[in-house]
Each structure stands twice: as C-alpha cells, then as structure tokens.
Design a protein around this motif. Structure first.
Motif, mmCIF file in Angstrom:
data_model
loop_
_atom_site.group_PDB
_atom_site.id
_atom_site.type_symbol
_atom_site.label_atom_id
_atom_site.label_comp_id
_atom_site.label_asym_id
_atom_site.label_seq_id
_atom_site.Cartn_x
_atom_site.Cartn_y
_atom_site.Cartn_z
ATOM 1 N N GLU A 52 1.821 -7.694 1.513
ATOM 2 C CA GLU A 52 3.244 -7.831 1.207
ATOM 3 C C GLU A 52 3.981 -6.516 1.445
ATOM 4 O O GLU A 52 5.125 -6.511 1.935
ATOM 5 C CB GLU A 52 3.422 -8.277 -0.248
ATOM 6 N N LYS A 53 3.349 -5.393 1.128
ATOM 7 C CA LYS A 53 3.984 -4.098 1.340
ATOM 8 C C LYS A 53 4.171 -3.816 2.823
ATOM 9 O O LYS A 53 5.206 -3.270 3.235
ATOM 10 C CB LYS A 53 3.146 -2.997 0.694
ATOM 11 N N SER A 54 3.194 -4.200 3.637
ATOM 12 C CA SER A 54 3.319 -3.986 5.077
ATOM 13 C C SER A 54 4.446 -4.802 5.689
ATOM 14 O O SER A 54 4.951 -4.462 6.766
ATOM 15 C CB SER A 54 1.988 -4.336 5.765
ATOM 16 N N GLU A 55 4.838 -5.864 5.013
ATOM 17 C CA GLU A 55 5.936 -6.702 5.497
ATOM 18 C C GLU A 55 7.286 -6.243 4.975
ATOM 19 O O GLU A 55 8.301 -6.931 5.170
ATOM 20 C CB GLU A 55 5.691 -8.156 5.088
ATOM 21 N N GLY A 56 7.318 -5.094 4.279
ATOM 22 C CA GLY A 56 8.589 -4.512 3.865
ATOM 23 C C GLY A 56 8.980 -4.757 2.428
ATOM 24 O O GLY A 56 10.081 -4.363 2.016
ATOM 25 N N LYS A 57 8.139 -5.359 1.613
ATOM 26 C CA LYS A 57 8.479 -5.595 0.215
ATOM 27 C C LYS A 57 8.245 -4.342 -0.627
ATOM 28 O O LYS A 57 7.356 -3.530 -0.330
ATOM 29 C CB LYS A 57 7.645 -6.749 -0.362
ATOM 30 N N ASP A 58 9.043 -4.206 -1.679
ATOM 31 C CA ASP A 58 8.895 -3.111 -2.622
ATOM 32 C C ASP A 58 7.872 -3.526 -3.681
ATOM 33 O O ASP A 58 8.171 -4.279 -4.604
ATOM 34 C CB ASP A 58 10.248 -2.801 -3.271
ATOM 35 N N VAL A 59 6.641 -3.041 -3.531
ATOM 36 C CA VAL A 59 5.519 -3.448 -4.376
ATOM 37 C C VAL A 59 5.109 -2.289 -5.272
ATOM 38 O O VAL A 59 4.932 -1.163 -4.794
ATOM 39 C CB VAL A 59 4.322 -3.916 -3.520
ATOM 40 N N TRP A 60 4.961 -2.569 -6.564
ATOM 41 C CA TRP A 60 4.535 -1.558 -7.538
ATOM 42 C C TRP A 60 3.407 -2.125 -8.393
ATOM 43 O O TRP A 60 3.311 -3.324 -8.598
ATOM 44 C CB TRP A 60 5.698 -1.161 -8.447
ATOM 45 N N ILE A 61 2.566 -1.223 -8.882
ATOM 46 C CA ILE A 61 1.505 -1.595 -9.820
ATOM 47 C C ILE A 61 2.043 -1.403 -11.226
ATOM 48 O O ILE A 61 2.343 -0.276 -11.648
ATOM 49 C CB ILE A 61 0.243 -0.750 -9.601
ATOM 50 N N GLY A 62 2.171 -2.518 -11.958
ATOM 51 C CA GLY A 62 2.620 -2.422 -13.334
ATOM 52 C C GLY A 62 1.475 -2.104 -14.283
ATOM 53 O O GLY A 62 1.624 -1.301 -15.210
ATOM 54 N N TYR A 63 0.327 -2.741 -14.055
ATOM 55 C CA TYR A 63 -0.859 -2.466 -14.862
ATOM 56 C C TYR A 63 -2.078 -2.859 -14.026
ATOM 57 O O TYR A 63 -2.150 -3.971 -13.507
ATOM 58 C CB TYR A 63 -0.862 -3.246 -16.172
ATOM 59 N N LEU A 64 -3.012 -1.931 -13.909
ATOM 60 C CA LEU A 64 -4.213 -2.179 -13.105
ATOM 61 C C LEU A 64 -5.425 -1.625 -13.832
ATOM 62 O O LEU A 64 -5.396 -0.491 -14.322
ATOM 63 C CB LEU A 64 -4.080 -1.516 -11.726
ATOM 64 N N GLU A 65 -6.477 -2.459 -13.930
ATOM 65 C CA GLU A 65 -7.729 -2.049 -14.561
ATOM 66 C C GLU A 65 -8.827 -2.169 -13.508
ATOM 67 O O GLU A 65 -9.278 -3.268 -13.177
ATOM 68 C CB GLU A 65 -8.024 -2.938 -15.769
ATOM 69 N N THR A 66 -9.243 -1.008 -12.944
ATOM 70 C CA THR A 66 -10.255 -1.032 -11.869
ATOM 71 C C THR A 66 -11.676 -0.973 -12.400
ATOM 72 O O THR A 66 -12.623 -1.261 -11.658
ATOM 73 C CB THR A 66 -10.035 0.164 -10.928
ATOM 74 N N HIS A 67 -11.868 -0.593 -13.669
ATOM 75 C CA HIS A 67 -13.212 -0.438 -14.267
ATOM 76 C C HIS A 67 -14.080 0.509 -13.431
ATOM 77 O O HIS A 67 -15.300 0.309 -13.307
ATOM 78 C CB HIS A 67 -13.901 -1.793 -14.416
ATOM 79 N N ASN A 68 -13.390 1.514 -12.830
ATOM 80 C CA ASN A 68 -14.072 2.549 -12.037
ATOM 81 C C ASN A 68 -14.835 1.957 -10.855
ATOM 82 O O ASN A 68 -15.847 2.549 -10.409
ATOM 83 C CB ASN A 68 -15.022 3.360 -12.931
ATOM 84 N N ARG A 69 -14.371 0.832 -10.326
ATOM 85 C CA ARG A 69 -14.994 0.265 -9.128
ATOM 86 C C ARG A 69 -14.373 0.910 -7.896
ATOM 87 O O ARG A 69 -13.161 0.845 -7.694
ATOM 88 C CB ARG A 69 -14.792 -1.242 -9.099
ATOM 89 N N ARG A 70 -15.251 1.536 -7.062
ATOM 90 C CA ARG A 70 -14.754 2.340 -5.948
ATOM 91 C C ARG A 70 -13.990 1.505 -4.931
ATOM 92 O O ARG A 70 -12.944 1.916 -4.441
ATOM 93 C CB ARG A 70 -15.945 3.054 -5.272
ATOM 94 N N GLU A 71 -14.499 0.297 -4.623
ATOM 95 C CA GLU A 71 -13.810 -0.511 -3.617
ATOM 96 C C GLU A 71 -12.449 -0.988 -4.119
ATOM 97 O O GLU A 71 -11.481 -1.123 -3.353
ATOM 98 C CB GLU A 71 -14.668 -1.707 -3.203
#
Length: 889
Positions: A52-71
């Motif tokens: 979606e960002k590559s198509e020009g949308k304004d994308v933000w992360i409001g809350y993200l939990e990666t659990h320290n996963r590298r990928e």
C-alpha cells in the motif's frame, strides 16, 4: 481502585478534535486471521502495508509487536512508527498505543497489531478493538491481527481443547464488521517446527509450549475452527450479495438468559448457531418479579452486555412463569429456534415443580424448534438458597437478631399470660406475632422464628411442660398445623410485602415518567425543558447532574446549563465532549474511560444530538438494570421535547418567511400600478417633447413630468420609511419648531396636487415652539392632505388647524367630504388598507403617519365630523419651552 490522574486521557487532546460532525466516510477494516500465534499474521500484515505504501498511501504503524522475530522486524523497515504512549499503573511503567496521536495525524492506513489486547486501566477504552472502532469512525483504514481463540463465541471451545483459559476476548461482531478477513493458514507440523526453531517464543519457553498449547491435536482443532469460521464468513458475504438464494433468511434464534453463570455459555452457543444459519438472534430475559442479590444483578448485567456485544437484540419480558414469558417472546419476535440450557435439578425437584423446564416448554404450542445447548451442567447442590421458601432471601444479620429478641419478648409475655389463658390461645398469639414480624423482615428470619416459636410453644406451654413430648393426639395435630401455618403465613406475608415493594417501585417509575411527559408537553422554551430535566434526573437518581446543550451552530456548548450542579473538571468535560461527537455513552461503567467519576449520555433522536447529560456517580453505586432503563426513557422524553421546541422554532421561522413572502407579494402587487403610472407619464412626456411643440405645450409637459417625479419620489420615500419603522432604524432629528411655519410649508408643498379642492389653514395666535422632527411632521401632514384629496370626494373644503390646548400641540386635518365608513376609523391605519379595492395607492400612507407620530411620542386618530366629512387629529406633547442661553457670568 481509580488509577492516578496522570493515567487519564489528556482533555486538550480530546477537546482539540471536538467540533462539527465529521462527514468523512468510515475507514476500511482488514483483519489477518489465524489459528494461533506464529502462523505469520503480523508478517503478512506488514507485507500488505508495504504494498500500500508503494502505491502512494500514507501508512503508519500504530502498534506493532514483533516478539523479536528478525523476519518480522525486517518487513517493518521503512514504515514510520507512531510512538507509544507511556503510562504508570501500580508503580509499573507500561506502553500502549497512542490513540490520540493517530487521530491527530490522520494517516490513510494505520497498522494495529493484537486486536484482542486489553488496555491499561485508565485508558479511554478497556479494549484495543474499541480504539480501532474509533479510528475507523474518523475515516482511517486499519489493518489488524487476530487469533481464533480470542473470538467470544469460540473461546469456550478453545478452553476445552487446550485446557488453558482464554483471558482476552472480543465480540464476533467485530470480525463480522471487517470489510475483509484474510486467513493466514499454516500446517500444524510446520507451526511446531517454527516453534522449535525459536521463531515464535524464546527458547526457554518452547518445551512448555510444546507440552501444552502447541500440541499437534490442539493445533489441528484450532485450524479446523479457523477454517470453519472463515468459510462461514465467506458464505455470509455471498448471502448478503445474493439474498434471494438464501433459503434460511427467515430464521431467527431466541436464547433465554438469566442471572446464572451458565447463561454466558448459552449466549455463545446461540451466537454460533445464528452465525451458521446466517440469521438474526434475540436474547430475552424473563423477569419473574423476584428480587436479585447484588451479585446476581451484576451477573445479569454482564450476560446482557455479552449478548449485546455479540450482536443480539435484547428483549426484556415480565411474567411469573418463565415458560409463558419465553412463549410470549417467541410470538413477539417470530423466532424459529429457542436455545435453552440443560437443567441441573434432580428428579425430586422436577416432580415438585410439575416437570422440567424443557418438558413444560415442549408442551406449549408454537412453530419453533427447541435447541438444547451441549453444555456440561453440574448437578445442583441442595442449599438454603434453593429451598423454595428461602429462595433469594437476603436478610441482614441484624434482622435475625432483632427478630429473635422480639420472639423472646413475646414468649415472656406468654409466660405471664399462661396463668389466665390456655396454651391454644398462646399458639394464636404466636401466629399473630409471626404475621406481624413478616411485615418488617425477610423470609429467612420469618422461617427461623416460626420454627423457634413452635419449639418454645411445645417446650414451655404444651403439656407436659418443659419437655418436647406431646401426650394428646389433638395436641400433635395442633402443633403440626401450627408449624405449617406459621411458616406459610410468614412466607406469604413476606412475599406479598416484596410484591408490594416491586409494584410500588414500578408505579413510582411510571408515575415519574407520566409527570415528566405532562410537564414537558406544557413547556415551550428550551430553558424550561432543561430545568425540568435536571431536577427530574437529580430527584430520581439522587446524584448531581450536568446538562450541556447545543448552541445555534449545533455545536456542544462549553458552559453547563445554570441548573446543573455537577461541574466537571477539564478531563471529565472532555468525556462529555467525546460523547457528543461520537453519539455514544462514556464514563463510569461504559467502554470509554470506565473508571471516570461521571456517566455521560447523549440526548439523541432521529433529528440528531441535542446535548449531553452527565451524572456524578462518584458518591453512589452504579446504576442497576431497572435504573438504566428508566434513565434512558427519561432521556428519550427530554430529547424529543428539545427536538419539538426546535421544530417549533423552525416552523415559526417558516411561517415568518411565508408571511414575509406574502407581505412582499402584496407590496409589489400594490405599488406596481403606482410605480407604472408616473413612469408612464414621464416616458410619454419625454416622447412628446422630442416632437415640435409650442412653448406653452412644453411648459405643461414639464409640469406633468415634475408632478409624476414627485409622486414617484414620495412613493419610494414611503417604502423606505415603512422599512425603517418595521426594523426600528428610524432616527429622529428633534428640534424646536414653530407649528405655524410647519403648516404653511405643508400647504405650499401640497398646493400643486389639490386639484378642484380648496385648501386653507386656521391657527391660534402666539403658538409656542414645539420639539419635533420637522421633516417627518411635514411628511405626515402631506400624507393626510393627499388622503383627503383622494378620498374626501369632489370640490371639498380642506382645512389644517393648529392649537395648543393645555400641554400638547393639536394638529387637525379635516374636510367636508363623504367621511369614513363606520367602524373603519382604526382599521384605516393598518398596512395595505384602502378605502375600496378599486382605489389606487399602496395603503401605506396612514400606517406611515401613525408610525412617524408615535415615534415622536405623539398620537394620531381619525373620526367623522357631525356636520359631515372626516377629521384626522395629531397630538404632540409640549414638555417645556426652549431654554434661554446661559448668561455669561
């Protein structure tokens, strides 16, 4: 316990968004759905967000939990992050999604991980999915993640499968609300492999997870649940797109709920059935008229809230027989399936009750199916609360103590009376005492003192005394009859008292609503409605009340109504403003800042939101279910009354506009001829002047043009003067004037229009100077002379008189013509009133005269002369003579 003040939402952040209602459409909602943690939901969400960002949308992360996963962290690179909001709870620093920053930034798309998360106490909403709903309401698209075990209708099944409790749950309606649900599927063996590789949990937690939740049979069952649920979602979407192909569109589920901990399982089961059948469902509570304890009331409230969250229609019914109440609800809702639970009562209980609940319901006639929920119900234990006579008795210990003291006092009296009366008479006294005590205490104390009184009667009074042995058969019969009668009479009397209290409470509520409706129907102003509303709510719920109404721009007024006695601080006011903006309740016992001290409810009708009512519940307990229903009924009546007042205002404005339209229509119709006549004379005279005419003919034409111009100028002046009089913008130039000069100037101006009439004047000698507006008074006299020229008749004598009798100037314009029609002396001063419909003119002259005279503090009226003709009289007060110049000292 209420959290510290710093944990509550910042009012400035809330108030900065309060304004006109946002017309932006609701944002789109996409959920990445999976069977368990580690299947790749967050990864897929980030990959779609990068697209979606590559198509020009304004994308933000409001809350993200990666659990320290590298990928996962690598996939999130390049996406801007909204910083989390830090808060402290019980001396622990915690981080949460910053909802206000998201709403302030207004991105096109925001990513919110872990949809079922529970927020820190003191946050605006208890659950993160409620934050997401508010983000969607502001027109922002949201991507989020969810596991199947967090669905309310599936959580119980997951607990049975895994053996682990599911603490965080969300209503199924949230998933059904999503515009798109993408299933992230993974084979259980691959998921276990990812777990062993440390891609889900840290290495030290892997063995425990493999032996508990992440066992292959558990994962297989969870995968089946997620696949089954997703397929039904797709099926529902197809049914929505092609409703005519759905053969079960007319089905409706009804589930009966009560203040029982097992009711929650019935609600979830009914939700699953309705979801599978793609049909609506109703949750009905049958009020049998029995009082509930505080725990039971809270449990009933939770069950109703759960049903409402899962999308059920809530229906309340009152009936002594629960089966009859359910049948009435079936007929009312046209339900096709009734969901009930298994009974844990024993055979003996069913025998005394005339059969089980299922048997009674199945014997009733009706076109519906009974669905028995497949739940494991423990056998009912015999307890005091289950004894019919003692069921739902909640007497306080002090009642038992005082009842026992009263019994001892009556027993002492009976011992004294025993020397004069027999033991049978004493038994009657005990019976009377039990009936009397039952009017003041509950069932428990009544049963206890009934049993003790029987024991005392037997031990102290029935021969042989001071033993529990009874010799005579009739004494045995009397004792048994007494014991049964004492309990029955005491319990029945208590039950009648409870019924009377319930009826009195219901009658008071209905009477209050009736009085409120009568009061509101007699009120015709917004302030009076507000006063009645605040006083009614304050007296009914015994708490302080806040009332905020809308202003002329339909925005929430920042100042409480003067009758309000609950003046909240800035943080509490921010909640009231949020309620107005979102049209939803907030504050205590709601989903928005539930730990607040106030409860804020919108005044809503189909016409919009007219304000907010706030109740200060800091000093009292939460509202009970009956109080909530009464409060909503009161607010509904108040909202309708406010809407009625506004509609009356709109109607009055519409009527005023209609009258104004009629006024201007009549005005233009009236003046059209008077405008055209002088204009025609002017145009015709100018055309003739272009031809060869003698000097005398040209002089006559110039004179006609001048007369026509003066008529046109006077007509325009009349319209302007009337407009100034109507709007109150007429300005007076009061000077000391000589009435004789005024009369002479008027005659000179009107001389050219008199025609065949004779015009003269008669004035007293030595007239004093009078303070008046010379221009306006000349205009008044000119109008009166023109009126005489037009209506008096032919060749009349017209005279202007001026005199100063006592303390006023009297100006008179009289003629010897046909006079005024009888009864029209006052009416001729009204606007657009003419002598006859065939006469020309606007009908404004005399109306303007009255306005100009009254503006100077005078009076004008008309009358017929005894010798024939009409007379118009003007009286102008003469207050004092003009002061002399100050002498120079």
């Amino acid at each position: 316990m209420r959290p510290p003040e710093e944990n509550r939402p910042d009012p400035d952040e809330l108030l900065s968004r309060i304004g006109a209602e946002d017309t932006k459409p609701r944002g789109k909602f996409k959920i990445f759905f999976g069977m368990a943690a580690g299947v790749g939901k967050t990864f897929e969400m980030l990959r779609d967000a990068q697209k979606e960002k590559s198509e020009g949308k304004d994308v933000w992360i409001g809350y993200l939990e990666t659990h320290n996963r590298r990928e996962t962290e690598k996939q999130a690179e390049g996406l801007p992050i909204i910083p989390r909001k830090r808060s402290k709870y019980k001396s622990v620093d915690l981080e949460e999604m910053d909802l206000d920053s998201i709403l302030e930034k207004k991105p096109d798309l925001v990513l919110v991980d872990e949809l079922a998360h529970t927020n820190v106490p003191g946050s605006r909403h208890p659950k993160r999915y409620q934050d997401v709903l508010e983000i969607l309401d502001h027109g922002i698209d949201v991507y989020s993640t969810l596991n199947v075990q967090h669905l309310e209708s599936r959580a119980g099944i997951v607990e049975e499968i895994s053996g682990a409790p599911v603490m965080e749950r969300i209503p199924d309606s949230i998933l059904e609300l999503a515009d798109e649900v993408e299933l992230i599927d993974l084979v259980p063996d691959d998921l276990v492999k990812r777990l062993k590789e440390g891609k889900i949990y840290p290495t030290d937690k892997v063995p425990q997870a493999l032996h508990s939740f992440f066992r292959v049979p558990n994962l297989t069952a969870l995968r089946e649940l997620s696949l089954n649920y997703t397929s039904k979602l797709v099926d529902r979407e197809l049914s929505r797109l092609e409703p005519t192909k759905d053969p079960k569109i007319s089905d409706k589920i009804l589930v009966a709920i009560s203040a029982s901990p097992r009711a929650a399982d019935l609600i979830r089961y009914a939700k699953r059935i309705s979801f599978g059948l793609k049909c609506p469902w109703v949750a009905v509570h049958v009020d049998e008229g029995e009082s509930y304890s505080a725990e039971e009331k809270e449990l009933l409230r939770e069950n109703l809230h759960l049903a409402r969250e899962l999308g059920a229609e809530i229906l309340n019914s009152s009936d002594k027989d629960p089966v009859s109440g359910i049948i009435k609800a079936v007929h009312r809702t046209k339900a096709t399936h009734v969901v009930i639970g298994r009974s844990g009562k024993g055979r003996l209980s069913r025998i005394f009750r005339g059969g089980s609940f299922i048997d009674k319901l199945s014997e009733e006639a009706g076109d519906f199916q009974i669905l028995l929920a497949p739940t494991i119900i423990p056998k009912e234990k015999i307890a005091i609360s289950n004894i019919p006579f003692l069921r739902r008795t909640r007497s306080k210990p002090i009642q038992y103590f005082l009842s026992f003291l009263a019994l001892l006092a009556v027993t002492s009296f009976n011992l004294l009376l025993n020397t004069f009366a027999g033991y049978w008479s004493i038994g009657l006294i005990y019976l009377f005492f039990i009936m009397f005590v039952s009017l003041f205490v509950g069932r428990g104390p009544v049963v206890i003192i009934s049993a003790l009184s029987a024991i005392f009667w037997n031990f102290l009074f029935i021969p042989p005394k001071f033993t529990f042995y009874i010799e005579k058969l009739e004494d045995w019969m009397m004792f048994g009859t007494y014991f049964i009668l004492a309990i029955i009479l005491g319990v029945l009397t208590t039950r009648l008292k409870d019924k009377e209290e319930d009826l009195q409470t219901g009658e008071e509520a209905l009477s209050g609503l009736y009085r409120l409706s009568i009061s509101l129907s007699k009120i015709h102003s917004l302030d009076e409605i507000a006063s009645v509303a605040v006083e009614t709510i304050r007296e009914t719920f015994h708490c302080q009340v806040l009332l905020l109404l809308t202003d002329s721009d339909s925005l929430l007024n920042r100042s409480p109504h003067p009758k309000s006695d609950f003046i909240p601080d800035s943080k509490e006011f921010a909640l009231a403003a949020w309620t107005f903006q979102n049209r939803k309740p907030s504050g205590k016992d709601t989903d928005t800042v539930p730990l607040s001290i106030g409860l804020y409810l919108p005044l809503l009708t189909q016409g919009g939101c007219f304000g907010v009512v706030g109740l200060n519940l800091d000093t009292r307990t939460s509202l009970e279910l009956e109080e909530e229903n009464l409060l909503f009924s009161i607010l509904n009546q108040i909202s309708l009354a406010i809407e009625r007042i506004q509609l009356l205002g709109i109607r009055a404005n519409a009527k005023l506009a209609e009258e104004s339209e009629k006024f201007y229509s009549a005005l233009f119709n009236s003046v059209s001829h008077d405008f055209r006549t002088p204009l025609t004379v002017i145009r015709g005279s100018l055309d003739l002047l272009e031809t060869g005419l003698s000097e005398k003919e040209k002089s006559d034409l110039y004179s006609e043009v001048r007369i026509a111009y003066k008529k046109l100028d006077r007509l325009v002046s009349d319209l302007l003067d009337m407009s100034r009089l109507e709007t109150g913008r007429l300005k007076l130039d009061l000077q000391w004037e000589d009435p004789a000069d005024l009369v002479n100037e008027t005659i000179r101006i009107s001389e050219y229009e008199k025609g065949e009439h004779s015009l003269g004047s008669k004035m007293d000698e030595n007239l004093p100077l009078v303070r008046m507006d010379r221009r306006l008074m000349i205009q008044v006299l000119v109008h009166l002379l023109q009126n005489a020229f037009m209506h008096a008749g032919k060749k009349c004598n017209i005279i202007i008189r001026a005199s100063v009798p006592k303390d006023h100037l009297l100006l008179t314009v009289e003629d010897d013509g046909i006079g005024i029609l009888k009864g029209q002396e006052e009416k001729i001063f009204e606007k657009f009133t003419k002598g006859s419909s065939s006469e020309h003119g606007t009908g404004l002259g005399l109306s303007i005269c009255r306005g100009l005279v009254e503006a100077q503090g005078g009076k004008i009226w008309a009358e017929n002369r005894q010798e024939g003709g009409a007379r118009f009289l003007i009286r102008i007060p003469v207050l004092t003579f003009p002061p002399l110049e100050d002498s120079i000292v």
